[in-house]
Write a protein that holds these residues in place. Structure first.
Motif, PDB file in Angstrom:
ATOM      1  N   MET A 148      46.616  41.677  42.525  1.00  0.00           N
ATOM      2  CA  MET A 148      46.571  41.821  40.950  1.00  0.00           C
ATOM      3  C   MET A 148      47.869  40.356  41.422  1.00  0.00           C
ATOM      4  SD  MET A 148      49.522  44.770  40.757  1.00  0.00           S
ATOM      5  CE  MET A 148      48.672  45.914  40.761  1.00  0.00           C
ATOM      6  N   LYS A 149      47.923  39.706  40.234  1.00  0.00           N
ATOM      7  CA  LYS A 149      48.486  38.256  39.969  1.00  0.00           C
ATOM      8  C   LYS A 149      49.606  38.623  38.851  1.00  0.00           C
ATOM      9  CE  LYS A 149      48.622  34.094  37.826  1.00  0.00           C
ATOM     10  NZ  LYS A 149      47.865  32.574  37.967  1.00  0.00           N
ATOM     11  N   VAL A 150      50.520  38.343  39.791  1.00  0.00           N
ATOM     12  CA  VAL A 150      52.329  38.868  38.954  1.00  0.00           C
ATOM     13  C   VAL A 150      53.035  37.193  38.575  1.00  0.00           C
ATOM     14  CG1 VAL A 150      54.892  40.014  39.519  1.00  0.00           C
ATOM     15  CG2 VAL A 150      52.695  41.244  40.588  1.00  0.00           C
ATOM     16  N   LEU A 179      50.910  35.471  43.707  1.00  0.00           N
ATOM     17  CA  LEU A 179      52.512  34.752  42.688  1.00  0.00           C
ATOM     18  C   LEU A 179      52.311  33.915  41.543  1.00  0.00           C
ATOM     19  CD1 LEU A 179      54.593  36.391  45.209  1.00  0.00           C
ATOM     20  CD2 LEU A 179      54.523  36.856  43.125  1.00  0.00           C
ATOM     21  N   ASP A 180      52.586  33.722  40.745  1.00  0.00           N
ATOM     22  CA  ASP A 180      52.559  32.134  39.800  1.00  0.00           C
ATOM     23  C   ASP A 180      53.663  32.024  39.536  1.00  0.00           C
ATOM     24  OD1 ASP A 180      51.457  30.328  39.008  1.00  0.00           O
ATOM     25  OD2 ASP A 180      50.287  30.687  38.134  1.00  0.00           O
ATOM     26  N   ALA A 181      54.552  30.708  40.214  1.00  0.00           N
ATOM     27  CA  ALA A 181      55.803  30.258  39.399  1.00  0.00           C
ATOM     28  C   ALA A 181      55.780  28.777  38.413  1.00  0.00           C
ATOM     29  CB  ALA A 181      56.423  29.943  40.342  1.00  0.00           C
ATOM     30  N   ASN A 182      54.403  28.816  38.581  1.00  0.00           N
ATOM     31  CA  ASN A 182      54.871  27.858  37.234  1.00  0.00           C
ATOM     32  C   ASN A 182      55.347  27.197  37.143  1.00  0.00           C
ATOM     33  OD1 ASN A 182      52.712  30.057  35.355  1.00  0.00           O
ATOM     34  ND2 ASN A 182      51.711  28.363  35.784  1.00  0.00           N
ATOM     35  N   ARG A 183      55.279  25.879  38.402  1.00  0.00           N
ATOM     36  CA  ARG A 183      56.463  25.173  39.083  1.00  0.00           C
ATOM     37  C   ARG A 183      57.995  25.576  37.908  1.00  0.00           C
ATOM     38  NH1 ARG A 183      52.843  19.417  38.029  1.00  0.00           N
ATOM     39  NH2 ARG A 183      51.875  20.277  40.408  1.00  0.00           N
ATOM     40  N   ILE A 250      41.590  27.180  39.603  1.00  0.00           N
ATOM     41  CA  ILE A 250      40.843  26.134  39.360  1.00  0.00           C
ATOM     42  C   ILE A 250      40.653  26.629  37.341  1.00  0.00           C
ATOM     43  CG2 ILE A 250      38.724  25.163  38.461  1.00  0.00           C
ATOM     44  CD1 ILE A 250      39.165  24.682  41.914  1.00  0.00           C
ATOM     45  N   LYS A 251      41.150  25.912  36.954  1.00  0.00           N
ATOM     46  CA  LYS A 251      41.151  25.976  35.644  1.00  0.00           C
ATOM     47  C   LYS A 251      40.450  24.864  34.717  1.00  0.00           C
ATOM     48  CE  LYS A 251      45.361  28.439  34.570  1.00  0.00           C
ATOM     49  NZ  LYS A 251      45.553  28.271  36.051  1.00  0.00           N
ATOM     50  N   PRO A 252      39.054  24.882  34.292  1.00  0.00           N
ATOM     51  CA  PRO A 252      38.537  24.009  34.075  1.00  0.00           C
ATOM     52  C   PRO A 252      38.803  23.821  32.704  1.00  0.00           C
ATOM     53  CG  PRO A 252      36.828  25.306  35.190  1.00  0.00           C
ATOM     54  CD  PRO A 252      37.911  25.919  34.434  1.00  0.00           C
ATOM     55  N   VAL A 277      38.502  31.340  40.359  1.00  0.00           N
ATOM     56  CA  VAL A 277      38.478  30.365  38.598  1.00  0.00           C
ATOM     57  C   VAL A 277      39.216  31.276  37.899  1.00  0.00           C
ATOM     58  CG1 VAL A 277      36.891  30.300  37.260  1.00  0.00           C
ATOM     59  CG2 VAL A 277      35.954  29.877  38.731  1.00  0.00           C
ATOM     60  N   SER A 278      40.082  30.523  37.159  1.00  0.00           N
ATOM     61  CA  SER A 278      40.645  31.150  36.385  1.00  0.00           C
ATOM     62  C   SER A 278      40.880  30.410  34.660  1.00  0.00           C
ATOM     63  CB  SER A 278      42.485  31.283  36.741  1.00  0.00           C
ATOM     64  OG  SER A 278      43.898  31.430  36.162  1.00  0.00           O
ATOM     65  N   ALA A 279      41.469  31.026  33.923  1.00  0.00           N
ATOM     66  CA  ALA A 279      41.521  31.044  32.116  1.00  0.00           C
ATOM     67  C   ALA A 279      43.248  30.612  31.665  1.00  0.00           C
ATOM     68  CB  ALA A 279      40.924  32.332  31.835  1.00  0.00           C
TER      69      ALA A 279
HETATM   70  O1  LIG Z   1      44.597  32.899  36.830  1.00  0.00           O
HETATM   71  C1  LIG Z   1      44.964  34.335  36.441  1.00  0.00           C
HETATM   72  O2  LIG Z   1      45.182  35.138  37.163  1.00  0.00           O
HETATM   73  C2  LIG Z   1      45.306  34.058  34.711  1.00  0.00           C
HETATM   74  C3  LIG Z   1      45.843  33.183  34.149  1.00  0.00           C
HETATM   75  C4  LIG Z   1      47.033  32.527  34.434  1.00  0.00           C
HETATM   76  O3  LIG Z   1      48.099  32.764  35.030  1.00  0.00           O
HETATM   77  C5  LIG Z   1      47.850  31.356  33.118  1.00  0.00           C
HETATM   78  C6  LIG Z   1      47.280  31.243  31.831  1.00  0.00           C
HETATM   79  C7  LIG Z   1      46.986  29.966  30.886  1.00  0.00           C
HETATM   80  C8  LIG Z   1      47.948  28.727  31.593  1.00  0.00           C
HETATM   81  C9  LIG Z   1      48.083  28.642  33.079  1.00  0.00           C
HETATM   82  C10 LIG Z   1      48.124  29.889  34.312  1.00  0.00           C
HETATM   83  C11 LIG Z   1      48.461  29.747  35.150  1.00  0.00           C
HETATM   84  O4  LIG Z   1      47.849  30.478  36.699  1.00  0.00           O
HETATM   85  O5  LIG Z   1      49.114  29.176  35.804  1.00  0.00           O
END
Ligand SMILES: O=C(O)CCC(=O)c1ccccc1C(=O)O
Ligand SMILES: [Mg+2]
Length: 344
Positions: A148-150, A179-183, A250-252, A277-279
């Motif tokens: 899962m992603k947090v 995990l995702d800290a978005n910088r 990867i988010k197209p 692949v991500s949205a």
């Molecule tokens: O990647 C995922 O599982 C969900 C999508 C997500 O986290 C996201 C959604 C919109 C903008 C940025 C992000 C991101 O991964 O940083």
């Protein structure tokens, strides 16, 4: 197949609850749907949905550029093959925004027969976000023996550390957390985070650093599994390998479109990286195209498409119904905003 005309619709999809994105608050997700009409009557759909706070372009910028690109494309009615081979940019004289490339390439691929064999409800990687209590409550409702992603980097660092350690304790030994800290972190905070959680339970940490060029240094120092996301969304859109790098997300819609995404996927796979692949909160149409891409290119990974659950099920269903009858739609959820016919 030759092109005859194009129609653009604007969609407005209500979110279950307001979404906070880097200082933007969305109550409704808006975007554009491109419909390319071939001379033989076939239709191809693509989505153009810049995400506030994440995309370089606004929806107005994208709409303007999409109209320009379509009028150029329709003056070369046999351009579909080159779009699919080399990307939408090759048929126009300029760099296209990611969202515009995504729409044109999605519609061209759809006309070429892609995106039909789609899973109705693909398996996705659950996305947990919100306050620590909200994340723990979401966790309690999910099976916890896979990934899962947090989202981290939004609360106090110690709260993030505590939440992740709690999830590791409560989850099955098979649980791995993305995990995702978005910088959002300074280098020292990221390094402290990496030392304070059990790396063996972490699938990867996406983009921890505000000072993103120091990511290889963080990998060197901590040996923590790291992943790229925003770094693939820069205009040159390329990446280099470094110790610690294990995955690319990867988010197209943000990273140059579907053809560019395909190139990135190939490059990452040949470097033995995991590819997710991500949205970016696309409509059900965009999600379906991403699900197809994921099914074909990364069949062994759970794609990051849980953003679809940010919309109410009833609006998702109504939107899909409207698309099937799109020729005549004037609905606040899906409204025709532009139509263009080739001159010959
Ligand atoms: O990647 C995922 O599982 C969900 C999508 C997500 O986290 C996201 C959604 C919109 C903008 C940025 C992000 C991101 O991964 O940083
Ligand atoms: Mg990310």
């Amino acid at each position: 197949m030759l092109l005859e005309s194009a129609t653009i619709y604007r969609f407005r999809l209500p979110l279950r609850q307001p979404l906070s994105l880097k200082g933007h608050r969305l109550e409704t997700r808006q975007g554009l749907i491109l419909q390319l009409n071939a001379r033989n009557g076939q239709l191809g759909f693509g989505e153009c949905s810049p995400l506030p706070g994440f995309s370089y372009e606004s929806l107005d910028d994208a709409f303007r550029q999409l109209k320009g690109a379509i009028s150029v494309l329709l003056s070369q009615p046999d351009c579909l093959d080159s779009i699919i081979q080399s990307g939408a940019g090759c048929c126009t004289d300029r760099m296209l925004f990611s969202s515009v490339a995504c729409a044109v390439e999605g519609a061209a691929l759809n006309l070429a027969g892609r995106f039909y064999a789609v899973p109705t409800t693909p398996a996705v990687c659950p996305l947990l976000m919100g306050t620590p209590d909200e994340v723990l409550a979401q966790f309690a409702r999910l099976p916890n023996d896979s990934e899962m992603k947090v989202k981290v980097g939004r609360a106090r660092l110690d709260d993030d550390i505590a939440v992740v350690n709690t999830l590791c304790e409560q989850g099955s030994p098979l649980l791995r957390i993305r995990l995702d800290a978005n910088r959002q972190w300074a280098f020292a905070d990221a390094a402290r985070f990496c030392r304070s959680v059990n790396a063996e339970r972490i699938a990867f940490l996406e983009e921890p650093l505000a000072d993103y060029q120091r990511l290889p240094e963080l990998g060197d120092l901590t040996h923590f599994p790291l992943a790229l996301d925003e770094s693939l969304q820069m205009p040159d859109g390329d990446f280099s390998l470094f110790p610690g790098l294990v995955a690319v997300v990867i988010k197209p819609m943000l990273a140059g479109g579907l053809v560019k995404a395909h190139e990135l996927i190939r490059k990452a796979r040949s470097a033995s990286l995991r590819v997710i692949v991500s949205a970016s909160y696309e409509s059900p149409l965009g999600i379906r195209q991403l699900a197809c891409l994921a099914q074909n290119e990364t069949p062994n990974e759970l794609p990051g498409l849980d953003t679809i659950s940010a919309f109410c099920t009833s609006s998702v269903e109504r939107f899909e119904g409207l698309l099937l009858t799109a020729f005549s739609q004037q609905d606040p959820m899906l409204e025709e905003v532009w139509r263009y016919t080739a001159a010959h």
